[in-house]
Design a protein around this motif. Structure first.
Motif, PDB file in Angstrom:
ATOM      1  N   UNK A 108      85.931  95.391  20.418  1.00  0.00           N
ATOM      2  CA  UNK A 108      85.085  94.371  19.787  1.00  0.00           C
ATOM      3  C   UNK A 108      83.797  94.175  20.582  1.00  0.00           C
ATOM      4  N   UNK A 109      83.909  94.104  21.903  1.00  0.00           N
ATOM      5  CA  UNK A 109      82.700  93.902  22.713  1.00  0.00           C
ATOM      6  C   UNK A 109      81.775  95.120  22.648  1.00  0.00           C
ATOM      7  N   UNK A 110      82.354  96.321  22.543  1.00  0.00           N
ATOM      8  CA  UNK A 110      81.513  97.522  22.379  1.00  0.00           C
ATOM      9  C   UNK A 110      80.728  97.459  21.063  1.00  0.00           C
ATOM     10  N   UNK A 111      81.403  97.042  19.994  1.00  0.00           N
ATOM     11  CA  UNK A 111      80.722  96.924  18.695  1.00  0.00           C
ATOM     12  C   UNK A 111      79.633  95.861  18.743  1.00  0.00           C
ATOM     13  N   UNK A 152      80.798  91.690  30.720  1.00  0.00           N
ATOM     14  CA  UNK A 152      82.158  91.406  30.272  1.00  0.00           C
ATOM     15  C   UNK A 152      82.894  92.704  29.926  1.00  0.00           C
ATOM     16  N   UNK A 153      82.225  93.606  29.247  1.00  0.00           N
ATOM     17  CA  UNK A 153      82.816  94.900  28.889  1.00  0.00           C
ATOM     18  C   UNK A 153      83.162  95.699  30.141  1.00  0.00           C
ATOM     19  N   UNK A 201      73.139  90.458  25.527  1.00  0.00           N
ATOM     20  CA  UNK A 201      73.471  91.869  25.771  1.00  0.00           C
ATOM     21  C   UNK A 201      73.925  92.078  27.216  1.00  0.00           C
ATOM     22  N   UNK A 202      73.237  91.429  28.131  1.00  0.00           N
ATOM     23  CA  UNK A 202      73.595  91.568  29.543  1.00  0.00           C
ATOM     24  C   UNK A 202      74.984  90.978  29.804  1.00  0.00           C
ATOM     25  N   UNK A 203      75.254  89.804  29.255  1.00  0.00           N
ATOM     26  CA  UNK A 203      76.567  89.168  29.438  1.00  0.00           C
ATOM     27  C   UNK A 203      77.674  90.007  28.804  1.00  0.00           C
ATOM     28  N   UNK A 204      77.421  90.521  27.611  1.00  0.00           N
ATOM     29  CA  UNK A 204      78.407  91.382  26.960  1.00  0.00           C
ATOM     30  C   UNK A 204      78.660  92.647  27.768  1.00  0.00           C
ATOM     31  N   UNK A 205      77.593  93.197  28.328  1.00  0.00           N
ATOM     32  CA  UNK A 205      77.728  94.396  29.155  1.00  0.00           C
ATOM     33  C   UNK A 205      78.594  94.110  30.383  1.00  0.00           C
ATOM     34  N   UNK A 259      86.886  96.941  31.370  1.00  0.00           N
ATOM     35  CA  UNK A 259      87.209  98.345  31.634  1.00  0.00           C
ATOM     36  C   UNK A 259      87.832  98.529  33.016  1.00  0.00           C
ATOM     37  N   UNK A 260      87.455  97.700  33.959  1.00  0.00           N
ATOM     38  CA  UNK A 260      87.957  97.841  35.330  1.00  0.00           C
ATOM     39  C   UNK A 260      89.229  97.038  35.597  1.00  0.00           C
ATOM     40  N   UNK A 261      89.650  96.235  34.623  1.00  0.00           N
ATOM     41  CA  UNK A 261      90.820  95.388  34.813  1.00  0.00           C
ATOM     42  C   UNK A 261      92.101  96.198  34.687  1.00  0.00           C
ATOM     43  N   UNK A 262      92.977  96.066  35.690  1.00  0.00           N
ATOM     44  CA  UNK A 262      94.284  96.708  35.653  1.00  0.00           C
ATOM     45  C   UNK A 262      95.320  95.613  35.398  1.00  0.00           C
ATOM     46  N   UNK A 263      96.103  95.798  34.353  1.00  0.00           N
ATOM     47  CA  UNK A 263      97.086  94.796  33.975  1.00  0.00           C
ATOM     48  C   UNK A 263      98.363  94.986  34.799  1.00  0.00           C
ATOM     49  N   UNK A 264      98.821  93.902  35.427  1.00  0.00           N
ATOM     50  CA  UNK A 264     100.111  93.922  36.108  1.00  0.00           C
ATOM     51  C   UNK A 264     100.597  92.480  36.245  1.00  0.00           C
ATOM     52  N   UNK A 265     101.898  92.336  36.251  1.00  0.00           N
ATOM     53  CA  UNK A 265     102.507  91.023  36.420  1.00  0.00           C
ATOM     54  C   UNK A 265     103.134  90.968  37.798  1.00  0.00           C
ATOM     55  N   UNK A 266     102.888  89.870  38.508  1.00  0.00           N
ATOM     56  CA  UNK A 266     103.425  89.731  39.855  1.00  0.00           C
ATOM     57  C   UNK A 266     104.145  88.393  39.995  1.00  0.00           C
ATOM     58  N   UNK A 267     104.985  88.318  40.998  1.00  0.00           N
ATOM     59  CA  UNK A 267     105.632  87.068  41.363  1.00  0.00           C
ATOM     60  C   UNK A 267     104.871  86.515  42.563  1.00  0.00           C
TER      61      UNK A 267
END
Length: 100
Positions: free
Chosen positions: A18-21, A38-39, A32-36, A43-51
């Motif tokens: 959605x942000x790319x579109x 945020x995008x 545009x700068x804020x969207x860039x 892209x750099x976010x790695x999803x993981x769940x921790x305790x």
């Protein structure tokens, strides 16, 4: 948790699309700068769940915990069975003494 963030990862990809579109049709420089930014962050976010960030909750941890619990349960059941066998042996021994 069991599928290690499958739903969360799909939502992240959906948001990224959605942000790319939005970036393609963006006309305001600030937006545009804020969207860039945020995008880029998405892209750099790695999803993981921790305790409490002590250890990562993964499927392998769940399997290990389940295996440890099962092993302890089996050992406790075996101990209980041997205790019952000893008690039964004592009762049978006492009855045999009373019969003689």
């Amino acid at each position: 948790m069991v599928n290690e963030g499958g739903v969360t990862t799909k939502e992240l990809e959906r948001t990224l699309n959605i942000t790319h579109k939005l970036l393609l049709f963006c006309q305001q420089k600030d937006l545009c700068h804020e969207l860039y930014l945020f995008t880029h962050q998405l892209m750099l976010t790695k999803i993981s769940y921790t305790a409490y960030e002590v250890f990562t909750l993964k499927r392998s941890l769940l399997y290990s915990m389940n295996g440890a619990f099962t092993m302890c349960f089996i050992v406790l059941m075996q101990m209980k069975v041997s205790e019952l066998n000893l008690q039964l042996t004592d009762v049978i021994g006492k009855k045999n003494k009373n019969l003689n």
